[in-house]
Design an enzyme around this catalytic site. Structure first.
Site, mmCIF file in Angstrom:
data_model
loop_
_atom_site.group_PDB
_atom_site.id
_atom_site.type_symbol
_atom_site.label_atom_id
_atom_site.label_comp_id
_atom_site.label_asym_id
_atom_site.label_seq_id
_atom_site.Cartn_x
_atom_site.Cartn_y
_atom_site.Cartn_z
ATOM 1 N N GLY A 49 -66.865 -67.852 36.930
ATOM 2 C CA GLY A 49 -67.422 -68.889 36.072
ATOM 3 C C GLY A 49 -67.319 -70.281 36.661
ATOM 4 N N CYS A 50 -66.804 -70.367 37.862
ATOM 5 C CA CYS A 50 -66.694 -71.661 38.532
ATOM 6 C C CYS A 50 -67.743 -71.735 39.642
ATOM 7 C CB CYS A 50 -65.306 -71.835 39.147
ATOM 8 S SG CYS A 50 -63.975 -71.856 37.942
ATOM 9 N N ALA A 51 -68.332 -72.895 39.818
ATOM 10 C CA ALA A 51 -69.320 -73.074 40.878
ATOM 11 C C ALA A 51 -68.651 -73.004 42.249
ATOM 12 C CB ALA A 51 -70.039 -74.402 40.711
#
Length: 135
Positions: A49-51
């Site tokens: 869920g993190c870029a």
């Protein structure tokens, strides 16, 4: 319900008038953290869920929650440092009681992070809360 380390961050942010100075401070906090051992950068510690690439390595000892983390993005390393100030050292039962959105809002992060970064912070908070809840 914030840790003393987090209150210190809040005080520093209040002293820094300009958001660019605050942003640089967050990056400096990330630079000051010890890098996470490469052996701990595995799928089990990776935060989805993190870029950016983000790894959190939580530990619970004697009922106290702590964690280390790392990222390939300097601002995200700094955000990990901010979250460490908020959560590390808490009794594990108190981790879920922290209103992260409120506490981080005190820093103005909600107003200055991109949508992707905000989603990444939420993903990190969720991982922290899930680990503490399963302990």
């Amino acid at each position: 319900m914030a840790q003393e380390a987090f209150e210190d961050i809040v005080e520093t942010f209040e002293f820094l008038d300009d958001w660019e100075d605050r942003y640089r401070h967050v990056i400096d906090m990330g630079k000051a953290m010890e890098p996470l051992d490469d052996a701990l950068k595995v799928p089990a510690t990776k935060v989805d869920g993190c870029a950016s690439q983000v790894w959190l390595h939580p530990r619970i000892a004697d009922g106290i929650f702590t964690f280390d983390g790392d990222s390939d993005a300097m601002i995200v390393r700094g955000l990990i440092a901010v979250l460490r100030g908020l959560y590390s050292g808490l009794p594990v039962a108190d981790v879920e009681k922290v209103d992260a959105a409120h506490e981080l809002g005190r820093l103005g992060l909600d107003e200055h992070l991109s949508a992707q970064r905000s989603n990444g912070v939420r993903a990190m908070v969720e991982r922290i809360r899930n680990v503490a809840a399963s302990a």
